[in-house]
Every structure is written in structure tokens, then in C-alpha cells.
Design a protein around this motif. Structure first.
Motif, mmCIF file in Angstrom:
data_model
loop_
_atom_site.group_PDB
_atom_site.id
_atom_site.type_symbol
_atom_site.label_atom_id
_atom_site.label_comp_id
_atom_site.label_asym_id
_atom_site.label_seq_id
_atom_site.Cartn_x
_atom_site.Cartn_y
_atom_site.Cartn_z
ATOM 1 N N ILE A 46 0.836 -1.212 0.000
ATOM 2 C CA ILE A 46 0.000 0.000 0.000
ATOM 3 C C ILE A 46 0.867 1.258 0.000
ATOM 4 N N ASP A 47 1.943 1.247 0.802
ATOM 5 C CA ASP A 47 2.850 2.397 0.859
ATOM 6 C C ASP A 47 3.504 2.644 -0.511
ATOM 7 N N LYS A 48 3.876 1.557 -1.174
ATOM 8 C CA LYS A 48 4.502 1.664 -2.492
ATOM 9 C C LYS A 48 3.512 2.209 -3.527
ATOM 10 N N LEU A 49 2.276 1.699 -3.483
ATOM 11 C CA LEU A 49 1.235 2.142 -4.420
ATOM 12 C C LEU A 49 0.858 3.601 -4.202
ATOM 13 N N ARG A 50 0.856 4.043 -2.943
ATOM 14 C CA ARG A 50 0.536 5.444 -2.628
ATOM 15 C C ARG A 50 1.581 6.381 -3.241
ATOM 16 N N GLN A 52 3.414 5.752 -5.821
ATOM 17 C CA GLN A 52 3.266 5.722 -7.280
ATOM 18 C C GLN A 52 2.065 6.546 -7.735
ATOM 19 N N ALA A 53 0.992 6.486 -6.958
ATOM 20 C CA ALA A 53 -0.253 7.180 -7.338
ATOM 21 C C ALA A 53 -0.121 8.691 -7.250
ATOM 22 N N LYS A 54 0.722 9.166 -6.321
ATOM 23 C CA LYS A 54 0.957 10.606 -6.130
ATOM 24 C C LYS A 54 -0.357 11.388 -5.940
ATOM 25 N N GLY A 55 -1.223 10.814 -5.137
ATOM 26 C CA GLY A 55 -2.474 11.501 -4.804
ATOM 27 C C GLY A 55 -3.611 11.255 -5.763
#
Length: 773
Positions: A46-50, A52-55
Motif C-alpha cells: 500500500i505504501d509503495k502504491l501510494r 506511485q499514485a501521487k495523490g
């Protein structure tokens, strides 16, 4: 073995159960270890995906976060179960199958790898046998139908910090209890006694292990009905109502969620008192409000609300009989079915005036005929609230207005075309004729533009003036318009009575105060005119201390409940708002909840000792009601003690000795109960000056009950319980023989679990004197 506790199973069985508990705890720890590892892996993903998503929205991130929410909640369940994974066991043989053993716990615990259930959730269908099943041939209801079989064992465990202390089999307990029968007292098993003897804190306790058969029947009753139950003081009615809610959310998962539910409680303090048990039962997102708080949000009230608690305090402190009589009479009227009927007649009166309307026109052309509007309003859309009818008519006409405008323009075109044709026939060709023709075309074009813009404006203006949005203004008109009085009210109420009511309401308006007794009428009027706001429509309602709500208030709650799916609990004996509240459950069943209604009664009290309850029962018998005496649980203690005090220094000194005794007995919560908030403030000043201990004054708007030693007004103690209660100054002036005083005193006398002290100065109250005999 603990002194006074009977080990109901033999040592061989105890050894087997201790081994099983040890194995279960070992398995729970193993599951927790695996779950934590999975949690940590998910957190990293989840931390990695957050990052990558940049908000920005990311579908995979959204999925993982939802998964984490589920797995983490499951982990919390297992962690809570590591010291006490279960509290009961049943052995049941389903028809034509082998006997199986089921352990019952607060949560269902299953093996992640193979899906086997190690512990059954207390809300599961088969767990019904633990609470209500009897040994021998029996059955339970499951989603697929009736399951028949034979129940051969019901066992209860006392587990503390992962260690099995005692175990009790119901059959053996019955033998023990019958041999220790006390005349006139109900039987209770040792397991229940142990749990009841524990000290109380400032939160409602989780008692899932000790739910009794009659309570279980209420908890597991069907959802789609209005379930009402009269619960004696200490019968666990609030707990039962919340456990019923937890059961329904479990049973109808997917169809009923926490956000679909509203709990209505008597005050903020009470909401805080039950706050811990809701998440403890797995009840998330449930809305919790007081009736006054809910109405304030619905009506967008900014001013001060004159609460029913403050009004009661004023009534108790007001010595002017005529003033009290007017206040209570006005409250009784505003809370009555009669008042609702007057509002209904007033709405009919408004709607008749609503139909005194014109056509919707542009210039002299009719867009929509008034007869069509009246037909839609009074026939086709009769079932809708007034404003919703108007909005629906407007929306319906908006689909047709372009065609209506086009038809009007066609008429305009025809008129001008006729003028041009006539001009062409009657006037010779030439510059003047061409000029006149151009003028007519210009007039036509301007008329067309005018029709198109003015038609829309007239249409919008018509509905803007027709749709009523100011409910408070309508209510003011209801109270003050002479025509309304003559046509509606005069046949039901006298002019003098109405004038008194109007005068009180006007005075509140001038002082920017909204009387809590006006809230039901204001909300009801809003619902009938505008409809119930979508966010205040609930699939399920729980209403606690329902005896203190007026019939009209209950009618408002019915309006916000889908299909009248509600649990309504209360105690007529504790109806301290008897001048406005409910005195007979049949009244609201007949007048408000005309759909499927089921009524239960709980007369067994699990709170107070036999001695405390016997004393309170004497006050109950003095009341004007048809209620049976409360049956206390077979748990003994000291009789309530009555002390005279000469002055407040004397009272404080005796109180300090009581505090010491309570603490020496391993108990903690002590409440000094004053009759009114004013009296409580005075007690606080006395104790601040003379007591060796620190005391917390509980005020009406307080929402936290954290202190162990408190001073609290009588009417705020309902639903609460204390290890020890001290009732201040029960003299003949403070507690008269009025019905209201009998009920207030009964409430105060039924708060204590273990110890109770009654103080008076001067002449003792006749109520107390008669109970002490």
C-alpha cells in the motif's frame, strides 16, 4: 477453588477443558502471527502504491486498502480473543448425524488455511442453543430452515487472562440451585452471580457470556417489525437493544449496514456511556443522537434549545403551582396525538389554499391549465408531501414546456401570417406595402423572442411562489392565525388553553429559544410539506428510554424509519416526564405503529442486590401503574441504610466514611444523587468545603462520565449504574407523595449494584418512611 463458587464439573472434565483452552490459545497465537505478517506485507504494498499514485486515484491501491481494512479488523478480533477465546460450549447431535462440540465466543474464529471454525460467533444460528436451548430433543432456526437434533451439554466457562478458573454445566447448576431455593426469589446460576458481583466502571459492560433466555428471545426476534419491550430497572434493556442491533447487522449482513441505523438516546452522557460497547460488538458507522440533536440538524436550528431535562428541572424547582400547571399542560398538548391531528388538519387547510391557483400563462396564452394542476396535485400525486408534489408537477411540466411554447408561437405565427396575407390582398404593391410587411415580420420575431423568454420566466416564477420552503413560518401561522383557530383548533381546544400555549411559544421566539416540545411539530410539519430528508431516512432505529418520548415524538421517529423497523425500549415505572411521555405502550402501538408490532416484557433485574431491589419495589408499588414488582437476581448484600444528617458538614463526614467502606470492599464508582441540577450545585459546594475527597459535578450538557466519585441530578441517572449510590436529602419537602416524585425516587433507588445509602434532614419523606417499615 474460589470461596463460595461451586465447581460444577469434575476434575477429569476440568483437565480436558484446560487442555482444550491451552491448545486453542496456542492456535490463536499462531493465527495472529500469520495475520501480522500478511498485514505487514499489505502495508508495504500500500505504501509503495501510494507513492506511485501521487495523490491520484489508483484502482489497485483502492482494492488493497479495502483488503487491509478487512484483514486488520480480523486481526484485532483475534488479538482480543487471545486471553478469552470463548465462554461457552454446547454438544449437539443433528438429526441422523454424529454429535459435535461447538465452542461459543464473542467472535467467530476460523482457521485461515482450512476454513474450519474453531469458535462459533455468539450471533450464529446454532449459538441460539447456548442461550435458549434445553437438554434433550430441540431445534434451532438457520437461514435454510429448522435444524432438529439433540442437545446433550451446555457448559459455561469462567476464563481470566487465558486461565480456566471454573466451569459450570447448566443441568448440574439447576440441581444446585434447587437445593438452595429461597422462597419468593428467582433462581440464578453461579456463573451469572460471579459476573454480577464485579465492580462497574463508567461504560456499559459487554455481557455476551451471560445473556439470559428471555433476553435472547428479544435479541433474535425478526427484523421487519416494531419490537417494543417494557424492561424493569436493571433488566439489561439497553444492553439487549444493542445486542439485538449487533445480531441484526450480523444476520442481515449486506442488506443492513451500520450507516443504515440510528440510535436515539436520552442525553449525551448516555451516548458516551454506551460508546465503548458499540465497536466492541462490531457495530460500526452507526449514527447516535438525542432526539433534540437530531431535530436540530433536520431543522438547521442555530438558537438555543430549551431541553426537556432543563424544563423538568425547572418544574421540580418551581413552587408556583399555577405556573407548573401551565407548563406541564402545554407540554402534554404539544406531545399528544391530538396536536399531531391538528397539524394534519392544518396541512389539509394549507393544501386547499394551495389549490386556489391560476393558470400558468404567457401574455394571454395558457401554457398549463389550472384544472390539470389541481388534478395532478390532489389525485395523481396525493401520496406525496406538499412540496414534493409541486416539484414533481414542475418536473413533469418541464418535459412539456418546450412543446407548449412551440404551440403558442405557432398561434402567434398564425396571427401575424394572417395579418400579412390580409395586407397583401388589400394593399397595392409599392414601397409602403413592403415596409409594412417588414414591420409585421419584425413584430412577429420580437413577439416570438418575448414568448420564449417570458414563458420560461413566468413558469419559474409561478413555482417559486407556489412552493413553500419556510416551515417555521407555517408553524407560526398555525399558532397565530385567527382563521386557523376558528376553522381547526376551536372545536378541539378552548381559547384560553390555546392562548396560554401561544403566549409561551411567542415568549420563546422573542428570546431566540426553541422549546424542545415544539421540535416534534416542526419536524412533522417539515416532513409533510417537504418530505423526510434522504440522509435522515434509516432502515433501522433503536429508541432507548422510550417512555420519556411523547406520542408525537414517536410519530416523528416513525416517519424516519423505513417500514417501521425499530426496537423501542423503556420502563413506564421510570417515566419521570409523565406529564408529556408515554404511560401505556398500547397507546403508541395503536396510534402510531399500526404495522406488525411485537411486545415483550422483562421483569428480572440483574443490577441490584435483592435487598436494594426489594426496597425500590416498595416505591414501585406506590406508583399508579399496573406493573408487576421487579424480580431481583439471587445476589445478596446489605439493606439500604437510612441516615439523618443535621447539616452539610455532618453529611460530608458521613459520606467520607461511606467512600472508605466502598473502597475497602473493592468497589469504586459512587454517585451522590441530588434531585435537581440546582441542588447538585449546592452539594458540590458543600463537599468542596467539607469532604476529604474530590467530587465531579455532572451537568446536563456533559458527554463524558470519567470520574469515580460524582454528583449527578436524579433525572440524568437513567440507564446508568454505580457500585454505590447516595441519595441526598429525602425529606418530606424534597420528595413529596406526588406521582412525579415517586418515579424520580424510584429511578434514583435502582442505580446501585452493591450499596445504597439514603440521607434526609428534618422530617423524612413519607415515601421513604413507608418503605423502611
Amino acid at each position: 477453588m474460589r470461596e463460595g463458587i461451586i465447581l460444577s464439573i469434575d476434575s477429569g472434565e476440568m483437565k480436558i477443558e484446560r487442555t482444550h483452552l491451552k491448545d486453542t490459545l496456542k492456535w490463536v497465537e499462531s493465527e495472529i502471527k500469520d495475520m501480522r505478517q500478511n498485514d505487514q506485507k499489505l502495508e508495504i504494498i500500500i505504501d509503495k502504491l501510494r507513492k506511485q499514485a501521487k495523490g491520484k486515484y489508483n484502482e489497485e491501491l483502492d482494492t488493497k486498502e479495502k483488503l487491509y481494512g478487512i484483514t486488520h479488523k480480523s486481526l484485532e478480533k483475534y488479538e482480543e480473543s487471545r486471553k478469552k477465546p470463548y465462554f461457552g460450549r454446547i454438544d449437539f447431535r443433528e438429526y441422523k448425524n454424529e454429535k459435535e462440540t461447538f465452542y461459543i465466543g464473542k467472535f467467530g474464529l476460523g482457521d485461515i488455511q482450512n476454513g474450519d471454525e474453531k469458535v462459533i460467533d455468539w450471533r450464529a444460528p446454532i449459538a441460539d442453543l447456548y442461550y435458549s436451548g434445553v437438554e434433550g430433543k430441540t431445534f434451532y432456526r438457520s437461514p435454510v430452515g429448522i435444524v432438529n437434533g439433540e442437545l446433550s451439554l451446555k457448559r459455561k466457562f469462567l476464563i481470566e487472562n487465558g486461565e480456566l478458573k471454573d466451569a459450570f454445566d447448566e443441568g448440574i447448576n439447576e440441581i444446585v440451585l434447587k437445593s438452595n431455593r429461597e422462597e419468593g426469589n428467582p433462581l440464578v446460576d453461579e456463573f451469572l452471580k460471579i459476573n454480577l458481583n464485579q465492580s462497574v466502571n463508567n461504560r456499559l459492560k459487554n455481557v455476551v457470556a451471560t445473556i439470559q433466555k428471555e433476553q435472547n428471545n428479544i435479541i433474535r426476534a425478526e427484523k421487519n417489525m416494531t419490537l417494543m419491550f417494557q424492561g424493569a430497572a436493571g433488566s439489561g434493556k439497553t444492553t439487549v437493544a444493542l445486542y439485538r442491533l449487533a445480531y441484526l447487522l450480523y444476520r442481515y449482513k449486506g442488506r443492513l449496514n451500520g450507516k443504515d441505523v440510528l440510535i436515539i438516546a436520552p442525553n449525551k452522557l448516555f451516548l458516551n456511556y454506551i460508546s465503548d460497547i458499540l465497536p466492541d460488538l462490531g457495530i460500526d458507522e452507526v449514527k447516535q443522537m438525542t432526539f433534540e440533536g437530531m431535530c436540530s440538524k433536520i431543522l438547521h436550528i442555530k438558537g438555543k434549545i430549551y431541553s426537556k431535562g432543563k424544563k423538568l428541572s425547572d418544574i421540580l424547582e418551581n413552587k408556583q403551582y399555577s405556573s407548573i400547571k401551565n407548563i406541564t399542560l402545554n407540554s402534554r398538548i404539544k406531545g399528544s396525538i391530538l396536536y399531531r391531528e391538528l397539524i394534519d388538519e392544518y396541512i389539509e387547510y394549507i393544501e386547499k389554499k394551495d389549490l386556489n391557483i391560476d393558470d400558468i400563462k404567457v401574455d394571454n396564452y395558457i401554457l398549463f391549465d389550472k384544472s390539470e394542476i389541481c388534478r395532478l396535485y390532489s389525485e395523481d400525486m396525493k401520496y406525496l408531501p406538499a412540496n414534493q408534489k409541486k416539484y414533481k408537477i414542475k418536473k413533469y411540466f418541464e418535459l412539456k414546456i418546450d412543446d407548449k411554447i412551440r404551440k403558442v408561437i405557432n398561434k402567434v405565427d398564425f396571427l401575424y401570417d394572417y395579418q400579412i396575407a390580409r395586407l397583401k390582398r388589400t394593399v397595392k404593391d409599392g414601397p409602403d406595402k413592403r415596409k409594412e410587411i417588414r414591420n409585421i415580420y419584425d413584430k412577429r420575431d420580437r413577439k416570438r423572442v418575448h414568448i420564449m423568454t417570458q414563458a420560461r420566466k413566468n413558469f419559474d416564477d409561478y413555482f417559486h411562489s407556489w412552493i413553500e420552503v419556510d416551515t417555521s413560518r407555517l408553524y407560526e401561522n398555525f399558532l397565530t392565525e385567527e382563521e386557523v383557530f376558528e376553522k381547526i383548533i376551536a372545536k378541539r381546544l378552548s381559547k384560553t388553553c390555546w392562548n396560554n400555549l401561544v403566549r409561551e411559544t411567542k415568549l420563546n421566539v422573542e428570546n431566540n429559544i426553541v422549546d424542545s416540545d415544539d421540535l416534534a411539530a416542526l419536524c412533522y410539519l417539515k416532513f409533510k410539506i417537504e418530505g423526510v430528508p434522504k440522509k435522515f431516512k434509516y432502515k433501522y432505529l433503536v429508541v432507548d428510554e422510550a417512555q420519556d418520548y411523547s406520542n408525537f415524538e414517536m410519530a416523528v421517529l416513525r416517519k424516519i424509519s423505513t417500514n417501521a423497523s425499530m426496537t423501542i425500549v423503556g420502563d413506564i415505572a421510570q417515566g419521570i416526564y409523565d406529564y408529556r411521555g408515554i404511560s401505556d405502550w398500547n397507546d403508541i402501538s395503536k396510534n402510531i405503529f399500526k404495522e406488525s408490532t411485537k411486545f415483550f416484557q422483562l421483569t428480572q433485574s440483574y443490577r441490584s442486590t435483592v435487598e436494594i431491589m426489594e426496597f425500590a419495589n416498595k416505591v414501585l408499588r406506590l406508583q399508579k401503574n399496573n406493573l408487576s414488582s421487579v424480580k431481583p437476581t439471587l445476589r445478596h448484600g446489605d439493606k439500604p441504610r437510612i441516615f439523618e444528617f443535621t447539616n452539610n458538614r455532618d453529611f460530608s463526614g458521613k459520606l467520607d466514611k461511606i467512600v472508605k467502606r466502598v473502597q475497602e470492599n473493592g468497589k469504586s464508582t459512587i454517585a451522590v444523587i441530588g434531585k435537581t441540577s440546582t441542588q447538585c450545585r449546592k452539594i458540590r459546594n458543600y463537599l468542596k468545603k467539607y469532604s476529604a475527597y474530590s467530587w465531579k459535578l455532572i451537568r446536563e450538557n456533559d458527554n463524558v462520565l470519567e470520574e469515580e466519585k460524582m454528583i449527578i441530578p436524579s433525572y440524568m441517572t437513567k440507564g446508568l449504574e454505580f457500585d454505590c449510590s447516595v441519595i441526598y436529602n429525602c425529606n418530606e419537602e424534597n420528595y413529596t407523595e406526588s406521582e412525579l416524585d415517586k418515579k424520580i425516587l424510584y429511578v434514583a433507588l435502582t442505580r446501585a449494584l452493591h450499596m445504597e445509602y439514603i440521607f434526609y434532614s428534618g422530617k423524612i419523606s413519607n415515601i421513604i418512611k413507608s418503605c423502611a417499615r
